[in-house]
Design an enzyme around this catalytic site. Structure first.
Site, mmCIF file in Angstrom:
data_model
loop_
_atom_site.group_PDB
_atom_site.id
_atom_site.type_symbol
_atom_site.label_atom_id
_atom_site.label_comp_id
_atom_site.label_asym_id
_atom_site.label_seq_id
_atom_site.Cartn_x
_atom_site.Cartn_y
_atom_site.Cartn_z
ATOM 1 N N GLU A 135 -14.293 -38.948 2.296
ATOM 2 C CA GLU A 135 -13.968 -39.933 3.342
ATOM 3 C C GLU A 135 -12.846 -40.877 2.924
ATOM 4 O O GLU A 135 -12.925 -42.086 3.148
ATOM 5 C CB GLU A 135 -15.234 -40.713 3.731
ATOM 6 C CG GLU A 135 -16.363 -39.811 4.170
ATOM 7 C CD GLU A 135 -17.601 -40.567 4.652
ATOM 8 O OE1 GLU A 135 -17.717 -41.770 4.368
ATOM 9 O OE2 GLU A 135 -18.447 -39.944 5.309
ATOM 10 N N GLU A 251 -21.246 -30.583 6.583
ATOM 11 C CA GLU A 251 -22.377 -31.441 6.987
ATOM 12 C C GLU A 251 -22.692 -31.283 8.470
ATOM 13 O O GLU A 251 -23.008 -32.250 9.163
ATOM 14 C CB GLU A 251 -22.066 -32.917 6.670
ATOM 15 C CG GLU A 251 -21.684 -33.144 5.215
ATOM 16 C CD GLU A 251 -21.425 -34.613 4.855
ATOM 17 O OE1 GLU A 251 -21.794 -35.509 5.641
ATOM 18 O OE2 GLU A 251 -20.860 -34.852 3.774
HETATM 19 C C1 XIL Z 1 -26.328 -39.687 4.512
HETATM 20 C C2 XIL Z 1 -27.729 -39.315 4.056
HETATM 21 O O1 XIL Z 1 -28.116 -38.090 4.634
HETATM 22 C C3 XIL Z 1 -28.673 -40.413 4.468
HETATM 23 O O2 XIL Z 1 -29.982 -40.131 3.996
HETATM 24 C C4 XIL Z 1 -28.198 -41.750 3.921
HETATM 25 O O3 XIL Z 1 -29.028 -42.786 4.390
HETATM 26 C C5 XIL Z 1 -26.768 -42.015 4.362
HETATM 27 O O4 XIL Z 1 -25.955 -40.927 3.960
HETATM 28 N N1 XIL Z 1 -21.484 -38.351 5.300
HETATM 29 C C6 XIL Z 1 -21.791 -38.108 3.973
HETATM 30 C C7 XIL Z 1 -23.204 -38.113 3.529
HETATM 31 O O5 XIL Z 1 -20.899 -37.749 3.181
HETATM 32 O O6 XIL Z 1 -23.355 -38.577 2.212
HETATM 33 C C8 XIL Z 1 -24.081 -38.941 4.466
HETATM 34 O O7 XIL Z 1 -25.415 -38.727 4.082
HETATM 35 C C9 XIL Z 1 -23.843 -38.549 5.892
HETATM 36 C C10 XIL Z 1 -22.415 -38.821 6.286
#
Ligand code: XIL
Length: 344
Positions: A135, A251
């Protein structure tokens, strides 16, 4: 919809037959749920660390590393023949509480590099891939290079990105190293701007021989969006591929804003969006893996502290299995998209 017919070919086999991987993120908490482990063992050949390698989980103090929970996930993945993906090394989020008062312009580079050396070195030879920089783009921060004004950038400068990749490659020359980002999927001016900056950075990194092998496209998508990924995103995937970079969907999940009363319609819309998105992405031979962020609606991060909940606060239905870990229309949509994907 009943339980998955045991004769249904699992997603990992459909993916494998086309030359890519299918996986999910997981946490040790998820592994306590037998329904979760059964379905992950059946469906996945790749597992990403959901939380356990984030700085705040891994480093309770500047001196201490807590590898136990990530090791537990790795043990599970190895036991079941899954490849393993590390998430995450350089990120503005999930930094430990001590970070703010500890990190300075004098020590930040060393802090980041020694972290990467220790963590990537520990799992060297066991990681399929590493989310090295996460990010890092945020054009609304108004920098001329489109980079997010993260603590790492403020303390080290924009070179933190290539320093991180060099350190990761030195510690594990075999893992696929990638820059993971979001907000680059849709047909909107904001996403197009972010893609433009991403391409600029990728081009510069390649020109300077920085060891980056892939990009991760998070793909937290909105099934109800009017700007759903289309030709501009497709062109971006072509350009990334033409640079010789691999692509991973890292994701994937779907929010939606249909009324909560009609979960069948919601699940149909989400399924059609899964298929539409994967059809577009998997046409590109550079795509080597698809991961959903979780696998069953029961464990999705979107129904916890997600900052944009549904207006009526009802649960999202973002994943291919439901709250009872039964396959949803989205599972069948994924299976069709995998079946229709060209071999790579
Ligand atoms: C999320 C997790 O799944 C949650 O449990 C936590 O509270 C917040 O982070 N992008 C990412 C991940 O790169 O690390 C994030 O994961 C979701 C968004």
């Amino acid at each position: 919809m009943g339980a998955l017919d045991p004769s249904s070919t699992p997603l990992k086999s459909l993916a494998e037959s086309k030359g890519f991987l299918y996986g999910t993120s997981a946490t040790p908490g998820d592994l306590k749920d037998r329904q979760f482990t059964d379905v992950v063992i059946q469906q996945c050949d790749l597992m990403a660390t959901g939380l356990q390698l984030k700085w705040n989980m891994l480093r309770p103090t500047p001196e201490k590393y807590n590898f136990g929970p990530a090791d537990e996930l790795l043990g599970f993945a190895q036991q079941h023949g899954m490849k393993f993906q590390g998430h995450v090394l350089a990120w503005h989020n999930a930094l430990p509480d001590w970070f703010g008062s500890y990190a300075t312009p004098q020590n930040a580079q060393q802090l980041m590099l020694s972290h990467i050396k220790t963590v990537v070195g520990r799992y060297a030879g066991k990681m399929h891939s590493w989310d090295v920089v996460n990010e890092a783009l945020l054009p609304s921060d108004q920098r001329s290079d489109g980079l997010r004004n993260t603590p790492w950038l403020q303390l080290i400068g924009p070179d933190y990105i290539e320093l991180a990749f060099h350190a990761a490659a030195a510690a594990d020359p075999h893992a696929i190293l990638f820059w993971n980002d979001y907000g680059i999927e849709n047909e909107s001016p904001e996403h197009e701007l972010k893609r433009k900056f991403f391409l600029q950075h990728l081009t510069a990194l390649r020109q300077r021989d920085v060891p980056i092998q892939a990009i991760g496209i998070q793909s937290h998508l909105d099934a109800s969006s009017k700007h759903f990924p289309g030709p501009q995103f497709d062109a971006f995937l072509h350009q990334v591929s033409d640079m010789g970079l691999k692509i991973m969907v890292t994701e994937l999940d779907f929010t939606d804003s249909l009324p909560s009363s009609d979960s069948a319609a919601r699940n149909q819309l989400i399924a059609s969006r899964y298929e539409q998105y994967l059809d577009l992405v998997l046409k590109h031979h550079s795509v080597i893996a698809v991961l959903t962020w979780g696998i069953a609606d029961k464990h999705t991060w979107l129904n916890g502290n997600y900052k944009f909940p549904r207006k009526d606060n009802s649960p999202f239905l973002p994943l291919p299995f439901d709250t009872n870990t039964q396959p949803k229309p989205a599972w069948y949509a994924m299976a069709r998209a995998f079946q229709n994907a060209p071999s790579r």
